[in-house]
Design a protein around this motif. Structure first.
Motif, PDB file in Angstrom:
ATOM      1  N   PHE A  75      20.079  73.899  49.515  1.00  0.00           N
ATOM      2  CA  PHE A  75      19.669  75.054  48.726  1.00  0.00           C
ATOM      3  C   PHE A  75      20.735  75.418  47.703  1.00  0.00           C
ATOM      4  N   GLY A  76      21.958  74.961  47.912  1.00  0.00           N
ATOM      5  CA  GLY A  76      23.035  75.222  46.963  1.00  0.00           C
ATOM      6  C   GLY A  76      23.148  74.189  45.856  1.00  0.00           C
ATOM      7  N   SER A  77      22.319  73.151  45.898  1.00  0.00           N
ATOM      8  CA  SER A  77      22.339  72.138  44.841  1.00  0.00           C
ATOM      9  C   SER A  77      21.935  72.777  43.516  1.00  0.00           C
ATOM     10  N   THR A  78      22.634  72.392  42.458  1.00  0.00           N
ATOM     11  CA  THR A  78      22.395  73.013  41.150  1.00  0.00           C
ATOM     12  C   THR A  78      20.943  72.925  40.732  1.00  0.00           C
ATOM     13  N   TRP A  79      20.325  71.767  40.873  1.00  0.00           N
ATOM     14  CA  TRP A  79      18.955  71.609  40.404  1.00  0.00           C
ATOM     15  C   TRP A  79      17.983  72.462  41.212  1.00  0.00           C
ATOM     16  N   VAL A  80      18.312  72.738  42.475  1.00  0.00           N
ATOM     17  CA  VAL A  80      17.410  73.542  43.307  1.00  0.00           C
ATOM     18  C   VAL A  80      17.446  75.002  42.868  1.00  0.00           C
ATOM     19  N   TRP A  81      18.635  75.585  42.807  1.00  0.00           N
ATOM     20  CA  TRP A  81      18.697  77.009  42.459  1.00  0.00           C
ATOM     21  C   TRP A  81      18.334  77.251  40.997  1.00  0.00           C
ATOM     22  N   LEU A  82      18.689  76.296  40.117  1.00  0.00           N
ATOM     23  CA  LEU A  82      18.322  76.456  38.708  1.00  0.00           C
ATOM     24  C   LEU A  82      16.798  76.372  38.537  1.00  0.00           C
TER      25      LEU A  82
END
Length: 146
Positions: A75-82
């Motif tokens: 959930f902390g991956s850039t593409w996920v939160w972005l």
């Protein structure tokens, strides 16, 4: 189970988010034609599909939660939160800008078909265009996964 949730996420995205992005553009055609009935119906449809798009996010969270052991995404991956931020902005634009503008345009067209054509048209065009671009960016992020 992971594959099933991924399939549900993608199918829901195609059949729910697709209309969420395209129907405002159809409504703009009805506004140009001065048709109040179809604009009112499309305002309701855009509202429903926008709210239903939360199902897509739900399945996305499920797919991420059931990820394969070799996947490094969290959930902390850039593409996920972005992706989530862009989706929430697109959702807000549709719910709080596009749908009210469509409803106002339908009401204006019902009372004065000639003078109301341009009443909410720029807001609908700009709002739906920005929301669609954000949804395209979400798709790019989902595929690219930077």
């Amino acid at each position: 189970m992971h594959i099933l949730i991924n399939v549900l996420h993608i199918v829901a995205a195609v059949f729910i988010v697709g209309p969420m992005a395209i129907l405002p553009m159809t409504a703009m055609r009805s506004i140009r034609a001065g048709q109040a009935g179809p604009v009112a119906t499309l305002a309701k449809s855009v509202n429903i599909f926008t709210l239903l798009s939360i199902v897509v996010a739900f399945f996305g969270f499920g797919a991420l939660g059931l990820k394969e052991a070799d996947d490094a995404w969290t959930f902390g991956s850039t593409w996920v939160w972005l992706s989530l931020v862009l989706y929430v902005i697109a959702l807000a634009i549709n719910l709080f800008l596009v749908v009210p503008a469509l409803k106002a345009a339908a009401e204006s067209l019902a009372t004065d078909a000639a003078g109301a054509k341009a009443a909410g048209y720029p807001r609908i065009a700009a709002g739906s265009g920005v929301a669609s671009l954000m949804l395209v960016a979400v798709v790019v992020l989902m595929v690219w996964k930077p």
